[in-house]
Design a protein around this motif. Structure first.
Motif, PDB file in Angstrom:
ATOM      1  N   HIS A 134      -1.883  13.235  12.366  1.00 51.20           N
ATOM      2  CA  HIS A 134      -1.579  11.809  12.188  1.00 51.20           C
ATOM      3  C   HIS A 134      -1.692  11.361  10.727  1.00 51.20           C
ATOM      4  O   HIS A 134      -1.419  10.209  10.402  1.00 51.20           O
ATOM      5  N   LYS A 135      -2.135  12.264   9.876  1.00 54.40           N
ATOM      6  CA  LYS A 135      -2.508  11.864   8.508  1.00 54.40           C
ATOM      7  C   LYS A 135      -1.353  11.228   7.746  1.00 54.40           C
ATOM      8  O   LYS A 135      -1.527  10.185   7.107  1.00 54.40           O
ATOM      9  N   GLU A 136      -0.191  11.841   7.806  1.00 54.29           N
ATOM     10  CA  GLU A 136       0.933  11.307   7.043  1.00 54.29           C
ATOM     11  C   GLU A 136       1.394   9.950   7.579  1.00 54.29           C
ATOM     12  O   GLU A 136       1.787   9.067   6.825  1.00 54.29           O
ATOM     13  N   THR A 137       1.334   9.796   8.899  1.00 61.12           N
ATOM     14  CA  THR A 137       1.716   8.506   9.495  1.00 61.12           C
ATOM     15  C   THR A 137       0.743   7.418   9.036  1.00 61.12           C
ATOM     16  O   THR A 137       1.151   6.302   8.693  1.00 61.12           O
ATOM     17  N   ILE A 138      -0.550   7.762   9.038  1.00 55.35           N
ATOM     18  CA  ILE A 138      -1.563   6.787   8.615  1.00 55.35           C
ATOM     19  C   ILE A 138      -1.373   6.449   7.136  1.00 55.35           C
ATOM     20  O   ILE A 138      -1.391   5.285   6.729  1.00 55.35           O
ATOM     21  N   ARG A 139      -1.191   7.479   6.339  1.00 47.41           N
ATOM     22  CA  ARG A 139      -1.051   7.265   4.890  1.00 47.41           C
ATOM     23  C   ARG A 139       0.190   6.421   4.584  1.00 47.41           C
ATOM     24  O   ARG A 139       0.157   5.506   3.757  1.00 47.41           O
ATOM     25  N   SER A 140       1.271   6.727   5.272  1.00 48.76           N
ATOM     26  CA  SER A 140       2.514   5.990   5.049  1.00 48.76           C
ATOM     27  C   SER A 140       2.351   4.516   5.435  1.00 48.76           C
ATOM     28  O   SER A 140       2.789   3.609   4.715  1.00 48.76           O
ATOM     29  N   ASN A 141       1.694   4.284   6.562  1.00 45.97           N
ATOM     30  CA  ASN A 141       1.490   2.893   7.000  1.00 45.97           C
ATOM     31  C   ASN A 141       0.563   2.144   6.047  1.00 45.97           C
ATOM     32  O   ASN A 141       0.799   0.972   5.730  1.00 45.97           O
ATOM     33  N   LEU A 142      -0.468   2.827   5.586  1.00 47.90           N
ATOM     34  CA  LEU A 142      -1.396   2.201   4.639  1.00 47.90           C
ATOM     35  C   LEU A 142      -0.668   1.831   3.342  1.00 47.90           C
ATOM     36  O   LEU A 142      -0.853   0.740   2.800  1.00 47.90           O
ATOM     37  N   SER A 143       0.193   2.722   2.862  1.00 50.52           N
ATOM     38  CA  SER A 143       0.975   2.437   1.648  1.00 50.52           C
ATOM     39  C   SER A 143       1.832   1.200   1.848  1.00 50.52           C
ATOM     40  O   SER A 143       1.913   0.332   0.967  1.00 50.52           O
ATOM     41  N   LYS A 144       2.463   1.138   3.023  1.00 51.26           N
ATOM     42  CA  LYS A 144       3.332  -0.016   3.326  1.00 51.26           C
ATOM     43  C   LYS A 144       2.523  -1.309   3.352  1.00 51.26           C
ATOM     44  O   LYS A 144       2.936  -2.326   2.791  1.00 51.26           O
ATOM     45  N   LEU A 145       1.392  -1.270   4.037  1.00 54.51           N
ATOM     46  CA  LEU A 145       0.568  -2.483   4.144  1.00 54.51           C
ATOM     47  C   LEU A 145       0.110  -2.955   2.773  1.00 54.51           C
ATOM     48  O   LEU A 145      -0.012  -4.154   2.520  1.00 54.51           O
ATOM     49  N   LEU A 146      -0.154  -1.995   1.891  1.00 56.15           N
ATOM     50  CA  LEU A 146      -0.631  -2.337   0.547  1.00 56.15           C
ATOM     51  C   LEU A 146       0.518  -2.679  -0.404  1.00 56.15           C
ATOM     52  O   LEU A 146       0.280  -3.197  -1.493  1.00 56.15           O
ATOM     53  N   GLY A 147       1.733  -2.372   0.008  1.00 52.21           N
ATOM     54  CA  GLY A 147       2.871  -2.560  -0.883  1.00 52.21           C
ATOM     55  C   GLY A 147       2.800  -1.611  -2.064  1.00 52.21           C
ATOM     56  O   GLY A 147       3.254  -1.923  -3.168  1.00 52.21           O
ATOM     57  N   ALA A 148       2.210  -0.442  -1.839  1.00 50.81           N
ATOM     58  CA  ALA A 148       1.999   0.530  -2.922  1.00 50.81           C
ATOM     59  C   ALA A 148       2.871   1.763  -2.703  1.00 50.81           C
ATOM     60  O   ALA A 148       3.213   2.115  -1.562  1.00 50.81           O
ATOM     61  N   ASP A 149       3.202   2.415  -3.807  1.00 50.07           N
ATOM     62  CA  ASP A 149       3.942   3.668  -3.718  1.00 50.07           C
ATOM     63  C   ASP A 149       3.067   4.711  -2.992  1.00 50.07           C
ATOM     64  O   ASP A 149       1.880   4.834  -3.309  1.00 50.07           O
ATOM     65  N   PRO A 150       3.647   5.447  -2.036  1.00 56.36           N
ATOM     66  CA  PRO A 150       2.829   6.432  -1.295  1.00 56.36           C
ATOM     67  C   PRO A 150       2.141   7.455  -2.199  1.00 56.36           C
ATOM     68  O   PRO A 150       1.085   7.982  -1.842  1.00 56.36           O
TER      69      PRO A 150
END
Ligand SMILES: [Zn+2]
Length: 227
Positions: A178-194
């Protein structure tokens, strides 16, 4: 620590109040009112995003800092008990497991500690004070609301994310699928580049509550850069 405990524990803490008076940024932000430590001022730090009709003013950080730094570092830590009958939400993603976090909000340990890292870097009070568990509007709230408010405060203070490094600590379930899904969602929520959002996960070697699948914890270190 569960948000409920964090909030009720720290908001009444003499340490917290003494820290306010020692923090030039926050002291200045709060000094526009008569009593820097009064509950009404702490309430002003609450947000109104879930209710447009709320009379609570969002905290204003722009041009309030007495010292502008090119970089600010923040650290966040959170821990929640794992109990049967609750969903396990990590980074906004529902992870299949036989237990989840009992908490006032959705118990998202990762998002809570990322919020605390951002708030810490900005020299602001912690998540439990900004989103008090005594306020029913946060009961069952998606923690993405807290992330959005932390990002708003960061923007307002004139900072952007340099990079973020988070570590999840849990015995089960395995996070790697699940790591990449979590990381991708966190990046989106933060508005930050992955590429500036890193996520690691480790077990607790089967010792203590973390290792016995009775709790989950997370650490985050974040670097903010002046825009
Ligand atoms: Zn939490």
């Amino acid at each position: 620590m569960a948000m409920a405990t964090t909030c009720s524990h720290l908001s009444s803490s003499p340490f917290f109040h003494s820290q306010i008076s020692k923090t030039p940024f926050l002291h200045h932000a709060l000094s526009t009112r008569r009593q820097p430590n009064s509950p009404s001022l702490l309430r002003r730090l609450s947000i109104s995003s879930s209710s447009a009709s709320s009379a609570v003013e969002p905290v204003t950080t722009s041009q309030k800092q007495t010292k502008t730094l090119p970089f600010r570092i923040g650290h966040g830590f959170d821990l929640h008990r794992l109990e049967p009958g609750y969903p396990l939400i990590i980074g906004g993603i529902d992870i299949p497991h036989d237990r989840g976090c009992e908490a006032h909000s959705d118990g998202d340990v990762l998002l809570h500690c990322v919020v605390d890292a951002i708030l810490g870097a900005l020299g602001l009070p912690d998540i439990g004070q900004i989103f008090p568990d005594s306020d029913p509007k946060w009961k069952g709230a998606a923690s993405s609301v807290f992330i959005k408010e932390a990002v708003r405060l960061m923007d307002e203070a004139g900072y952007e994310i340099g990079n973020l490094d988070a570590t999840l600590i849990l015995q089960r379930p395995k996070i790697s699928p699940h790591k990449e899904t979590i990381r991708s969602n966190l990046s989106k929520l933060l508005g930050a580049d992955p590429s500036v959002v890193n996520l690691k996960a480790k077990t607790h070697e089967k010792v203590d509550s973390l290792g016995e699948n009775r709790s989950i914890a997370a650490h985050t270190v974040i670097l903010l850069m002046k825009k």
